[in-house]
Design an enzyme around this catalytic site. Structure first.
Site, mmCIF file in Angstrom:
data_model
loop_
_atom_site.group_PDB
_atom_site.id
_atom_site.type_symbol
_atom_site.label_atom_id
_atom_site.label_comp_id
_atom_site.label_asym_id
_atom_site.label_seq_id
_atom_site.Cartn_x
_atom_site.Cartn_y
_atom_site.Cartn_z
ATOM 1 N N ALA A 116 -24.195 24.307 46.233
ATOM 2 C CA ALA A 116 -24.254 23.779 47.473
ATOM 3 C C ALA A 116 -24.583 24.961 48.477
ATOM 4 O O ALA A 116 -23.431 25.981 48.472
ATOM 5 C CB ALA A 116 -23.252 22.878 47.924
ATOM 6 N N CYS A 117 -25.529 25.123 49.343
ATOM 7 C CA CYS A 117 -25.373 26.108 50.244
ATOM 8 C C CYS A 117 -25.312 25.840 51.821
ATOM 9 O O CYS A 117 -25.227 24.525 52.152
ATOM 10 C CB CYS A 117 -26.731 27.105 50.092
ATOM 11 S SG CYS A 117 -28.145 26.277 50.556
ATOM 12 N N THR A 118 -25.174 26.643 52.380
ATOM 13 C CA THR A 118 -25.013 26.337 54.094
ATOM 14 C C THR A 118 -26.156 25.268 54.459
ATOM 15 O O THR A 118 -25.795 24.505 55.432
ATOM 16 C CB THR A 118 -24.947 27.581 54.910
ATOM 17 O OG1 THR A 118 -26.031 28.465 54.831
ATOM 18 C CG2 THR A 118 -23.802 27.951 54.691
#
Length: 103
Positions: free
Chosen positions: A8-10
């Site tokens: 999960a990234c920003t």
């Protein structure tokens, strides 16, 4: 070694999927199995099953944001790293985890 994890990234787009792909390819190349769930702007994809989590030797959380469903991993060895670490050196990370589990 059986690996499960979450990427999960920003923004929930690019790095999330790149991290997932890198982890899965590195695990396969090193003779391990991996199932990586993604959490992003379009929700959760490839959600981990209770059975996959139960059978896993380690949980890798490659995330730059807070992830949901963390309580599913209670009692499991959890390794948390930023997505860029997985993208830059996935085999190194997996080898380091395997070495630690053998101790």
């Amino acid at each position: 070694m059986k690996i499960v994890g979450i990427a999960a990234c920003t923004s929930g787009i690019a790095h999330t999927y790149i991290a997932k792909e890198k982890l899965m390819k590195a695990a396969q190349a090193l003779g391990h199995t991996a199932h990586i769930e993604t959490q992003g702007t379009i929700g959760t994809e490839d959600e981990l099953t209770a059975e996959e989590i139960k059978e896993a030797d380690v949980v890798i959380i490659a995330a730059d944001i807070k992830i949901s469903g963390r309580d599913r991993f209670n009692g499991k060895k959890i390794v948390e790293v930023p997505t860029n670490m997985v993208i830059k050196a996935p085999k190194g990370l997996i080898n380091k985890i395997a070495d630690e589990l053998e101790k």
